[in-house]
Design a protein around this motif. Structure first.
Motif, PDB file in Angstrom:
ATOM      1  N   ILE A 103      51.028  15.770  74.804  1.00 18.58           N
ATOM      2  CA  ILE A 103      49.877  16.670  74.647  1.00 18.58           C
ATOM      3  C   ILE A 103      48.572  15.898  74.836  1.00 18.58           C
ATOM      4  O   ILE A 103      47.709  16.275  75.627  1.00 18.58           O
ATOM      5  N   GLY A 104      48.458  14.777  74.120  1.00 18.43           N
ATOM      6  CA  GLY A 104      47.222  13.996  74.157  1.00 18.43           C
ATOM      7  C   GLY A 104      46.902  13.480  75.545  1.00 18.43           C
ATOM      8  O   GLY A 104      45.758  13.536  76.001  1.00 18.43           O
ATOM      9  N   SER A 105      47.946  12.986  76.253  1.00 18.26           N
ATOM     10  CA  SER A 105      47.694  12.410  77.574  1.00 18.26           C
ATOM     11  C   SER A 105      47.371  13.493  78.601  1.00 18.26           C
ATOM     12  O   SER A 105      46.907  13.188  79.698  1.00 18.26           O
ATOM     13  N   GLY A 106      47.625  14.758  78.253  1.00 14.98           N
ATOM     14  CA  GLY A 106      47.258  15.850  79.161  1.00 14.98           C
ATOM     15  C   GLY A 106      45.749  15.984  79.271  1.00 14.98           C
ATOM     16  O   GLY A 106      45.223  16.405  80.306  1.00 14.98           O
ATOM     17  N   GLY A 107      45.048  15.640  78.200  1.00 15.78           N
ATOM     18  CA  GLY A 107      43.591  15.709  78.225  1.00 15.78           C
ATOM     19  C   GLY A 107      43.071  17.125  78.359  1.00 15.78           C
ATOM     20  O   GLY A 107      43.798  18.096  78.129  1.00 15.78           O
ATOM     21  N   ALA A 108      41.822  17.238  78.734  1.00 22.39           N
ATOM     22  CA  ALA A 108      41.189  18.548  78.846  1.00 22.39           C
ATOM     23  C   ALA A 108      41.705  19.298  80.062  1.00 22.39           C
ATOM     24  O   ALA A 108      41.981  20.497  80.010  1.00 22.39           O
ATOM     25  N   LEU A 137      43.865  21.141  77.760  1.00 27.52           N
ATOM     26  CA  LEU A 137      43.278  22.010  76.735  1.00 27.52           C
ATOM     27  C   LEU A 137      42.814  23.328  77.343  1.00 27.52           C
ATOM     28  O   LEU A 137      42.940  24.394  76.742  1.00 27.52           O
ATOM     29  N   LEU A 164      46.498  30.793  74.782  1.00 27.22           N
ATOM     30  CA  LEU A 164      46.190  31.381  73.476  1.00 27.22           C
ATOM     31  C   LEU A 164      45.492  32.726  73.651  1.00 27.22           C
ATOM     32  O   LEU A 164      45.696  33.651  72.866  1.00 27.22           O
ATOM     33  N   PHE A 209      52.134  30.109  65.952  1.00 25.96           N
ATOM     34  CA  PHE A 209      51.453  29.108  65.135  1.00 25.96           C
ATOM     35  C   PHE A 209      52.417  28.003  64.720  1.00 25.96           C
ATOM     36  O   PHE A 209      52.100  26.811  64.821  1.00 25.96           O
ATOM     37  N   LEU A 217      51.085  19.257  63.364  1.00 21.99           N
ATOM     38  CA  LEU A 217      50.437  19.901  62.211  1.00 21.99           C
ATOM     39  C   LEU A 217      51.458  20.326  61.175  1.00 21.99           C
ATOM     40  O   LEU A 217      51.162  20.389  59.987  1.00 21.99           O
ATOM     41  N   VAL A 246      42.372  26.436  64.078  1.00 20.21           N
ATOM     42  CA  VAL A 246      42.939  25.169  63.585  1.00 20.21           C
ATOM     43  C   VAL A 246      43.785  24.521  64.685  1.00 20.21           C
ATOM     44  O   VAL A 246      43.684  23.327  64.959  1.00 20.21           O
ATOM     45  N   VAL A 247      44.631  25.359  65.350  1.00 22.75           N
ATOM     46  CA  VAL A 247      45.480  24.848  66.433  1.00 22.75           C
ATOM     47  C   VAL A 247      44.615  24.224  67.525  1.00 22.75           C
ATOM     48  O   VAL A 247      44.845  23.100  67.972  1.00 22.75           O
ATOM     49  N   VAL A 248      43.578  24.964  67.930  1.00 24.64           N
ATOM     50  CA  VAL A 248      42.733  24.476  69.023  1.00 24.64           C
ATOM     51  C   VAL A 248      42.001  23.200  68.611  1.00 24.64           C
ATOM     52  O   VAL A 248      41.926  22.246  69.384  1.00 24.64           O
ATOM     53  N   ASN A 288      42.944  21.011  66.481  1.00 22.92           N
ATOM     54  CA  ASN A 288      43.920  19.906  66.468  1.00 22.92           C
ATOM     55  C   ASN A 288      44.195  19.430  67.892  1.00 22.92           C
ATOM     56  O   ASN A 288      44.268  18.225  68.154  1.00 22.92           O
ATOM     57  N   LEU A 289      44.353  20.403  68.809  1.00 25.83           N
ATOM     58  CA  LEU A 289      44.600  20.026  70.201  1.00 25.83           C
ATOM     59  C   LEU A 289      43.386  19.318  70.793  1.00 25.83           C
ATOM     60  O   LEU A 289      43.520  18.385  71.576  1.00 25.83           O
ATOM     61  N   TYR A 290      42.198  19.767  70.386  1.00 29.71           N
ATOM     62  CA  TYR A 290      40.979  19.118  70.868  1.00 29.71           C
ATOM     63  C   TYR A 290      40.970  17.651  70.437  1.00 29.71           C
ATOM     64  O   TYR A 290      40.660  16.748  71.216  1.00 29.71           O
ATOM     65  N   LEU A 325      43.589  15.828  69.798  1.00 34.16           N
ATOM     66  CA  LEU A 325      44.598  15.075  70.563  1.00 34.16           C
ATOM     67  C   LEU A 325      44.170  14.871  72.011  1.00 34.16           C
ATOM     68  O   LEU A 325      44.273  13.781  72.559  1.00 34.16           O
ATOM     69  N   GLN A 326      43.709  15.951  72.630  1.00 29.51           N
ATOM     70  CA  GLN A 326      43.532  15.934  74.085  1.00 29.51           C
ATOM     71  C   GLN A 326      42.159  15.466  74.535  1.00 29.51           C
ATOM     72  O   GLN A 326      41.991  15.070  75.676  1.00 29.51           O
TER      73      GLN A 326
END
Lengths: 373, 635
Positions: free
Chosen positions: A240-245, A279, A286, A324, A333, B35-37, B39-41, B43-44
């Motif tokens: 997820i993190g390495s996917g970036g924006a 993101l 979403l 969720f 989370l 909250v989900v967004v 958290n993703l913000y 991370l990403q």
């Protein structure tokens, strides 16, 4: 020609209406399924056989939805207690004679088909609670709330003992949503929240199996066991993190394509999506989910009777719980409890249940007019 | 009933309550999505770089790439050690459906033995399924062709080529080149100690002996790297970047292959060694130790049986006799002692003794005998060398004393390593009072000094030491380190020459003493009574030398030496040191033949053959044939 086309376009909504199809909801669901197939193509490693099986399931799901939409609302209401009692009996049967699968007893072998009673309960519990609460005036009195909770807790505990934490969580929330929407007093909500807090240690010591406890421990500190239980969460967060924006691009996710991500086409498909679409993509996804939830809540508020309102609201909000919990667990989370990302994750049983729920939602959304006329 | 109850209900109030609750639920939904967004913000976006690094760390692996080993050439550019592709039949277990069946079929096609199959299955169980496992190594070209024709039937089976060392001239150069073989635990430890682990990460073989070992650091080269993308099982998906390895340096030896082969031929079946060097530089032109063995046996792992045969052979083929053989130098060091005698003033060129074939110390009953029973008569220093008079040197040694001899001969390099570029070298032994005390805890007796005069009595030297010391005589004191390495082959084909290495020179009081000694060596070959005159009958070039016959077996005081009665292994070693042409020496030859008998008749002829070959085929110097008539020279 021109005339014919006009008639056709005029007739289409009416045709859909006759089959109790809510067009707006259907559009939302189909969009989601489309996104799901695109993601699965990448997550499965371009496995066409998996794509075909998933397409078949989606078709079956849509068929089930269509059938469920045709059943009169009166029938649902009358069937509610019987479905609930039948489900409860089957859950007990599963605990006594059920088949083992992946260390959990979930399946009931009816000789003809293998059946997961917990899936039936996903619908039967909100139906039962809605049926029971709506027998009395709203907001419900404390006694009715307590009875309602008892109706929820029994199947929840039975399923948690299978053990299937994800499903018991979904079932518990579906019943609680019905009670909440009925207008349960805020004071009582406070009391219940306190009770749940008190119940947590009981869960930990008496109901949860070792692997479930392990998940919670791992969730609290994934780096403690980077190659073992924490591996899933760590790799998922890296994806997820390495996917970036912006994301790495479709089919370009290295974590997923190079198989660093476990269960990447089922429970962890959201990690694949986040890695490849970033993101920006996630916010788009979403938005689709929120669109479907809003439509569900609109259908619920427009419903004619209390039973329909509570059931529609409960189904819609439970759909949100899927989203969720799944997103929460893959992004670190929440602990990993095995809840799929609705209509995106690869897999059959729960999707059919979901689509059946949307069928009921459509029945509520479209059948009221006939009743009111 | 139902209808009645509905009348009681306040529908609009209930609908409002429900709508309110729905709105609250929607708010909670939106808040939780928030909250989900967020958290993703986190991370990403916030931690993006951290996770990107970890993602790359997962997928990108850096693999070492072995450098190609430097080649070895002779002085004329002939390849002596090359890198050849060796072919291995490899199987990737993961890609094969029925492994047992496939192996069974391959065993028939490729003649795979039961042991090879057994080894294959052992290796198989200890490796990951996608990694290739060798089924048969060192395929012949015929086998490669046979499999290639059938390859399409065998998915997951392939032939892999790897470069491996090959020595085309086999046993001719073994003791010079040595060989490479698989890196073992001990090698690995040394590599680690030298901080070379990274450089050897992809290397398969390492120099174990000879030049391959001594010049390992130059021959090896620098490791390269390949950046590859791997999946979670470590399988390589693609190559991202390559940093190519730097190949090892190609080196050129002073060895002349033609001469080396001629030398090998002259020794035939005899145990012994020949060293040929260039006295002007110390460069080794040829160096052969017989018997030898095929170094290629070691490259791919020698069988236990073959190794035991080499190790236990009484002929000791594993020893490089030229540098490791320690022999009593015998009469070959008489010129050196003569120089010492002259230069120290102990004798002069006219000092003469009367040799009766016997030497006695005052008040000692022991008799030291000359090799010639009845003696040489009147002998001066020059004649003493020419005829190799033992008695003269008993007398000289007695006069000099062990301390002077030991010090001077140490200055010549005896008892010490020559510094040749091989690790397989012995230092020999130059006896002294201190040495004898340390070795035997005994004092040095005068009687010990006498045989030192004829290169016996605890004195041992290696053939390379003898060769070096003769070069010192030729060069009038300048001492060169014997060198196998000539230089480095450059990319343009030119050789960058390594400069000759010199040692502390041997200093004399009077330069003319060199000439006396060298002239006496000339007489050994050319004089009327020279011990090597028969061996060098009718040569076209002028040479000089000294014969030697080393006694390995002490005979009793009143016995005479009967060759037939002495066991073969105890017979005398035949020795010869020589150089040519006399005026401007081009080659210096040292010959030691074990248990062959006298040096004049057994070692000198070998030296002559070598010199003949050199001047006929290699040297640019031409010699007019005195017997050739003008008619012969005409076309």
């Amino acid at each position: 020609m021109k005339n014919k086309r006009a008639t056709l376009s005029n007739n289409t909504p009416r045709l859909l209406e006759r089959f109790h199809i809510d067009v707006i909801l259907l559009m939302g669901l189909l969009t989601l399924m489309g996104v799901g197939m695109v993601t699965l193509y990448s997550a499965s490693g371009q496995d066409m056989a998996q794509m075909e099986r998933q397409l078949t399931r989606l078709a079956v799901g849509l068929g089930v939805m269509l059938i469920m939409a045709q059943i009169p609302l009166m029938a649902y209401r009358r069937l509610s207690p019987y479905a609930y009692i039948a489900g409860l009996l089957m859950l007990i049967a599963v605990l006594l004679f059920g088949d083992m699968g992946k260390g959990a007893q979930r399946w009931l072998d009816l000789k003809v088909i293998r059946f997961q009673p917990s899936e039936l309960m996903k619908l039967a519990v909100p139906m039962m609670v809605a049926w029971y609460i709506s027998k009395f005036t709203l907001p419900p009195r404390t006694l009715h709330v307590v009875t309602g909770f008892i109706l929820v807790v029994i199947p929840t505990v039975l399923i948690a003992r299978q053990p299937d934490l994800g499903t018991s969580l979904l079932i518990a929330s579906s019943g609680i949503f019905a009670i909440f929407l009925a207008g349960m007093s805020w004071r009582l909500i406070g009391v219940v929240a306190g009770m749940i807090g008190a119940f947590a240690p009981v869960m930990w010591f008496f109901l949860m199996k070792e692997y479930q406890k392990q998940r919670v421990v791992t969730f609290l500190n994934p780096e403690s066991d980077p190659l073992g239980a924490g591996y899933h969460i760590i790799q998922s967060k890296i994806a997820i993190g390495s996917g970036g924006a912006q994301g790495k691009g479709w089919l370009q996710g290295t974590q997923s394509q190079l198989e660093f991500l476990p269960e990447r086409h089922t429970d962890f498909i959201f990690s694949v999506f986040s890695e490849e679409f970033g993101l920006v993509g996630v916010i788009g996804l979403l938005a689709i989910y929120l669109f479907i939830i809003c439509r569900g809540l609109i259908i619920a508020t427009r419903a004619q009777d209390a039973y329909s309102k509570l059931l529609a609201g409960s189904i819609t909000l439970t759909f949100f719980v899927y989203i969720f919990v799944n997103m929460g667990m893959v992004s670190g989370l929440l602990p990993v409890v095995g809840v799929p990302l609705p209509l995106i994750s690869y897999g059959g049983t729960s999707m059919v249940t979901l689509m059946a729920g949307f069928g009921i939602l459509m029945a509520i959304g479209t059948q009221k007019r006939f009743l009111s006329r | 009933m139902g209808r009645k109850r509905q009348h009681i209900r306040d529908h609009s109030a209930e609908a409002n309550l429900f709508a309110r609750r729905c709105a609250i639920a929607l708010l909670i939904v939106v808040a939780m999505l928030g909250v989900v967004v967020s958290n993703l913000y986190s991370l990403q976006v916030s931690q993006f770089e951290d996770y990107q690094t970890r993602s790359n760390g997962n997928r990108i692996k850096v693999l070492p790439v072995a450098p190609n080993r430097g080649l070895i050439y002779d002085r004329n550019g002939i390849l002596l050690a090359e890198n050849r592709p060796v072919f291995t039949l490899e199987v990737i277990p993961e890609q094969i459906d029925d492994l047992q069946q496939t192996i069974k079929k391959l065993a028939v096609l490729m003649d795979i033995t039961a042991e090879e199959q057994e080894e294959f299955f052992t290796t198989l169980n200890s490796q990951r399924r996608f990694k290739p496992v060798a089924l048969k190594t060192q395929l012949s070209e015929e086998e490669v062709a046979r499999f290639s024709a059938q390859q399409h039937h065998y998915k997951g089976v392939s032939i892999e080529a790897r470069l491996s060392r090959h020595y085309p001239y086999g046993d001719t150069l073994t003791h010079i080149l040595g060989y490479v073989a698989k890196i073992n635990k001990t090698d690995l430890q040394k590599i680690t100690e030298a901080g070379q682990e990274a450089n050897y990460a992809a290397t398969y073989d390492i120099g174990k002996l000879g030049i391959e070992k001594f010049h390992e650091d130059k021959l090896h080269g620098e490791v390269g790297y390949q950046q590859v993308e791997v999946n979670s099982q470590g399988r390589i998906i693609r190559t991202l970047d390559v940093d190519p390895p730097t190949p090892g340096q190609d080196i050129v030896l002073n060895i002349d292959l033609q001469l080396q082969m001629a030398v090998q031929k002259t020794l035939e079946e005899q145990r012994g060694t020949v060293v040929v060097s260039d006295p002007k530089t110390g460069g080794i032109l040829a160096m052969y130790s017989n018997p030898s063995y095929d170094p290629n046996l070691f490259v791919h792992g020698i069988s236990r049986k073959n190794y035991a045969a080499l190790l236990n052979s009484p002929d000791r083929p594993l020893i490089n006799r030229a540098t490791q053989g320690q022999y009593p130098p015998a009469s070959t060091i008489k010129p050196h002692l003569a120089l010492l005698g002259l230069d120290s003033g102990t004798i002069d060129r006219d000092y003469t003794i009367k040799d009766t074939g016997r030497f006695r110390l005052p008040n000692v009953s022991h008799v030291w005998r000359d090799w010639k029973r009845w003696g040489h008569g009147k002998v001066n220093v020059s004649k003493a060398i020419e005829v190799s008079c033992d008695t003269y040197y008993y007398d000289l040694a007695y006069k000099l004393g062990i301390d002077k001899i030991s010090a001077a001969m140490t200055d010549f390099g005896f008892g010490d390593y020559t510094g040749i570029d091989l690790y397989e070298e012995s230092d020999g032994n130059m006896p002294s009072r201190g040495w004898k005390r340390a070795r035997f805890n005994e004092p040095w007796y005068v009687g010990d000094t006498i045989p030192v005069g004829i290169g016996q009595s605890f004195w041992t030297a290696t053939p390379i030491q003898l060769n070096q010391s003769v070069n010192t005589l030729i060069n009038r004191g300048t001492r060169y380190v014997p060198q196998l390495l000539r230089g480095y082959m450059q990319s343009n084909g030119e050789v960058a020459l390594a400069s000759p290495k010199t040692l502390r020179p041997y200093l004399v009081q009077e330069d003319k003493n060199w000439n006396i000694v060298l002239k006496a060596m000339w007489k050994v070959v050319n004089g009327e009574e020279g011990t090597a005159r028969h061996a060098f009958d009718d040569v076209l070039y002028e040479s000089a030398g000294k014969t030697g016959t080393a006694q390995l077996f002490s005979i009793g005081q009143n016995e005479s030496y009967e060759e037939d009665e002495v066991a073969e292994r105890l017979r005398d070693n035949a020795m010869y040191v020589g150089f040519a042409p006399f005026d401007a020496p081009e080659i210096s030859v040292t010959v030691v033949i074990e248990n062959a008998g006298g040096g004049s008749s057994n070692a000198a002829p070998v030296a002559r053959q070598v010199m003949d070959y050199y001047f006929a085929n290699i040297s640019s110097t031409t010699f007019p044939d005195p017997e050739a008539t003008p008619e012969d020279a005409a076309p």
